[in-house]
Design a protein around this motif. Structure first.
Motif, PDB file in Angstrom:
ATOM      1  N   PHE A  29       0.824  -1.204   0.000  1.00 40.47           N
ATOM      2  CA  PHE A  29       0.000   0.000   0.000  1.00 40.47           C
ATOM      3  C   PHE A  29       0.861   1.257   0.000  1.00 40.47           C
ATOM      4  N   GLU A  30       1.971   1.216   0.705  1.00 42.95           N
ATOM      5  CA  GLU A  30       2.900   2.345   0.691  1.00 42.95           C
ATOM      6  C   GLU A  30       3.447   2.554  -0.721  1.00 42.95           C
ATOM      7  N   LYS A  31       3.799   1.468  -1.368  1.00 39.69           N
ATOM      8  CA  LYS A  31       4.305   1.532  -2.753  1.00 39.69           C
ATOM      9  C   LYS A  31       3.226   2.065  -3.695  1.00 39.69           C
ATOM     10  N   GLU A  32       1.990   1.607  -3.515  1.00 37.32           N
ATOM     11  CA  GLU A  32       0.877   2.082  -4.343  1.00 37.32           C
ATOM     12  C   GLU A  32       0.726   3.601  -4.225  1.00 37.32           C
ATOM     13  N   PHE A  33       0.831   4.126  -3.006  1.00 38.41           N
ATOM     14  CA  PHE A  33       0.692   5.567  -2.799  1.00 38.41           C
ATOM     15  C   PHE A  33       1.853   6.325  -3.439  1.00 38.41           C
ATOM     16  N   LYS A  34       3.064   5.785  -3.303  1.00 44.35           N
ATOM     17  CA  LYS A  34       4.234   6.434  -3.913  1.00 44.35           C
ATOM     18  C   LYS A  34       4.094   6.491  -5.425  1.00 44.35           C
ATOM     19  N   ILE A  35       3.607   5.419  -6.021  1.00 40.14           N
ATOM     20  CA  ILE A  35       3.397   5.407  -7.476  1.00 40.14           C
ATOM     21  C   ILE A  35       2.309   6.415  -7.844  1.00 40.14           C
ATOM     22  N   PHE A  36       1.222   6.433  -7.075  1.00 39.58           N
ATOM     23  CA  PHE A  36       0.107   7.349  -7.348  1.00 39.58           C
ATOM     24  C   PHE A  36       0.553   8.799  -7.291  1.00 39.58           C
ATOM     25  N   THR A  37       1.421   9.138  -6.333  1.00 38.49           N
ATOM     26  CA  THR A  37       1.843  10.527  -6.154  1.00 38.49           C
ATOM     27  C   THR A  37       3.160  10.846  -6.872  1.00 38.49           C
ATOM     28  N   SER A  38       3.689   9.901  -7.616  1.00 42.25           N
ATOM     29  CA  SER A  38       4.995  10.108  -8.262  1.00 42.25           C
ATOM     30  C   SER A  38       4.978  11.220  -9.312  1.00 42.25           C
ATOM     31  N   GLU A  39       3.822  11.546  -9.840  1.00 37.99           N
ATOM     32  CA  GLU A  39       3.739  12.607 -10.844  1.00 37.99           C
ATOM     33  C   GLU A  39       3.466  13.975 -10.230  1.00 37.99           C
ATOM     34  N   ILE A  63      -3.319  15.983  -5.120  1.00 38.37           N
ATOM     35  CA  ILE A  63      -3.602  14.645  -5.662  1.00 38.37           C
ATOM     36  C   ILE A  63      -3.479  13.584  -4.575  1.00 38.37           C
ATOM     37  N   GLY A  64      -2.777  13.912  -3.505  1.00 39.72           N
ATOM     38  CA  GLY A  64      -2.629  12.968  -2.407  1.00 39.72           C
ATOM     39  C   GLY A  64      -2.263  13.675  -1.126  1.00 39.72           C
ATOM     40  N   MET A  65      -2.663  13.081  -0.013  1.00 34.75           N
ATOM     41  CA  MET A  65      -2.300  13.620   1.294  1.00 34.75           C
ATOM     42  C   MET A  65      -1.900  12.463   2.191  1.00 34.75           C
ATOM     43  N   GLU A  66      -0.946  12.745   3.062  1.00 35.02           N
ATOM     44  CA  GLU A  66      -0.496  11.732   4.019  1.00 35.02           C
ATOM     45  C   GLU A  66      -0.376  12.376   5.391  1.00 35.02           C
ATOM     46  N   PHE A  67      -0.966  11.717   6.381  1.00 38.25           N
ATOM     47  CA  PHE A  67      -0.923  12.178   7.763  1.00 38.25           C
ATOM     48  C   PHE A  67      -0.306  11.072   8.611  1.00 38.25           C
ATOM     49  N   ASN A  68       0.683  11.431   9.395  1.00 35.18           N
ATOM     50  CA  ASN A  68       1.347  10.471  10.271  1.00 35.18           C
ATOM     51  C   ASN A  68       1.180  10.917  11.713  1.00 35.18           C
ATOM     52  N   SER A  69       0.709  10.017  12.530  1.00 39.84           N
ATOM     53  CA  SER A  69       0.645  10.317  13.955  1.00 39.84           C
ATOM     54  C   SER A  69       1.363   9.196  14.694  1.00 39.84           C
ATOM     55  N   ASN A  70       1.997   9.580  15.753  1.00 44.12           N
ATOM     56  CA  ASN A  70       2.803   8.643  16.515  1.00 44.12           C
ATOM     57  C   ASN A  70       2.386   8.686  17.979  1.00 44.12           C
ATOM     58  N   ARG A  78      -2.354   7.731   7.582  1.00 37.67           N
ATOM     59  CA  ARG A  78      -3.539   7.848   6.720  1.00 37.67           C
ATOM     60  C   ARG A  78      -3.086   8.441   5.401  1.00 37.67           C
ATOM     61  N   ARG A  79      -3.424   7.752   4.313  1.00 38.81           N
ATOM     62  CA  ARG A  79      -3.080   8.230   2.976  1.00 38.81           C
ATOM     63  C   ARG A  79      -4.371   8.417   2.179  1.00 38.81           C
ATOM     64  N   TYR A  80      -4.472   9.589   1.553  1.00 34.03           N
ATOM     65  CA  TYR A  80      -5.668   9.949   0.789  1.00 34.03           C
ATOM     66  C   TYR A  80      -5.316  10.052  -0.689  1.00 34.03           C
ATOM     67  N   PHE A  81      -6.105   9.403  -1.515  1.00 33.09           N
ATOM     68  CA  PHE A  81      -5.967   9.449  -2.970  1.00 33.09           C
ATOM     69  C   PHE A  81      -7.086  10.335  -3.508  1.00 33.09           C
ATOM     70  N   LEU A  82      -6.736  11.393  -4.230  1.00 27.91           N
ATOM     71  CA  LEU A  82      -7.737  12.320  -4.750  1.00 27.91           C
ATOM     72  C   LEU A  82      -7.753  12.289  -6.269  1.00 27.91           C
ATOM     73  N   ASP A  83      -8.916  12.598  -6.840  1.00 32.60           N
ATOM     74  CA  ASP A  83      -9.038  12.645  -8.300  1.00 32.60           C
ATOM     75  C   ASP A  83      -8.733  14.066  -8.798  1.00 32.60           C
ATOM     76  N   GLU A  84      -8.933  14.298 -10.097  1.00 31.90           N
ATOM     77  CA  GLU A  84      -8.626  15.596 -10.719  1.00 31.90           C
ATOM     78  C   GLU A  84      -9.454  16.732 -10.136  1.00 31.90           C
ATOM     79  N   GLU A  85     -10.602  16.409  -9.585  1.00 31.23           N
ATOM     80  CA  GLU A  85     -11.476  17.425  -9.001  1.00 31.23           C
ATOM     81  C   GLU A  85     -11.269  17.578  -7.494  1.00 31.23           C
TER      82      GLU A  85
END
Length: 157
Positions: A29-39, A63-70, A78-85
């Motif tokens: 899932f981390e890899k998926e997010f990195k690929i999604f936000t690579s552009e 296009i993406g947001m990531e929140f880290n809490s410790n 938490r990773r958010y995938f957003l569309d063009e809108e």
């Protein structure tokens, strides 16, 4: 010596077979997010080093947001995938609790698919079980308009 080698080999095989599949799924899932936000053409940070937040931007839009809490008991990402809108399509919520301060030691991943209103749960006992729970979906939604305003302040940090 041969007996020691056999025992060592059996031990290594046992360890590798019992490797936590949730850990491997988390890396996917981390890899998926990195690929999604690579552009993305820019990555903005909120300046908080203990609980960092990141916004991945492309052409001025999120296009993406990531929140880290410790928390004291572990880590939550938490990773958010957003569309063009700038609408949320998917949320990946990873909980890794390694201390009993949270009540129990456990790891879990929730893949929240917003348009389908479906949640896939990955844990030691559940691997991709699908549930429909509007409370989880509602609790993990964020106000993108609010974050757009907040992100504008991140430019100055």
């Amino acid at each position: 010596m041969k007996r020691f080698a056999r025992i060592t080999l059996i031990f290594i095989l046992f360890i590798s077979m019992s490797c936590d599949s949730i850990f491997l799924q988390s890396r996917e899932f981390e890899k998926e997010f990195k690929i999604f936000t690579s552009e993305s053409d820019s990555v903005l940070h909120d300046g908080d080093f203990l609980h960092p937040s990141y916004a991945y931007m492309k052409n001025g839009k999120i296009i993406g947001m990531e929140f880290n809490s410790n928390p004291e008991c572990g880590k939550i990402t938490r990773r958010y995938f957003l569309d063009e809108e700038e609408k949320i399509n998917k949320i990946i919520l990873e909980k890794d609790y390694w201390s009993e301060h949270c009540g129990a030691l456990f790891d879990s991943i929730f893949v929240i698919e917003i348009p389908a209103k479906r949640i896939k749960i990955y844990s030691k006992s559940t691997f991709g079980k699908i549930i429909k729970d509007s409370n989880i979906i509602q609790n993990e939604q964020i106000n993108i308009v609010k974050y757009n305003e907040e992100i504008q302040k991140w430019h100055t940090k």
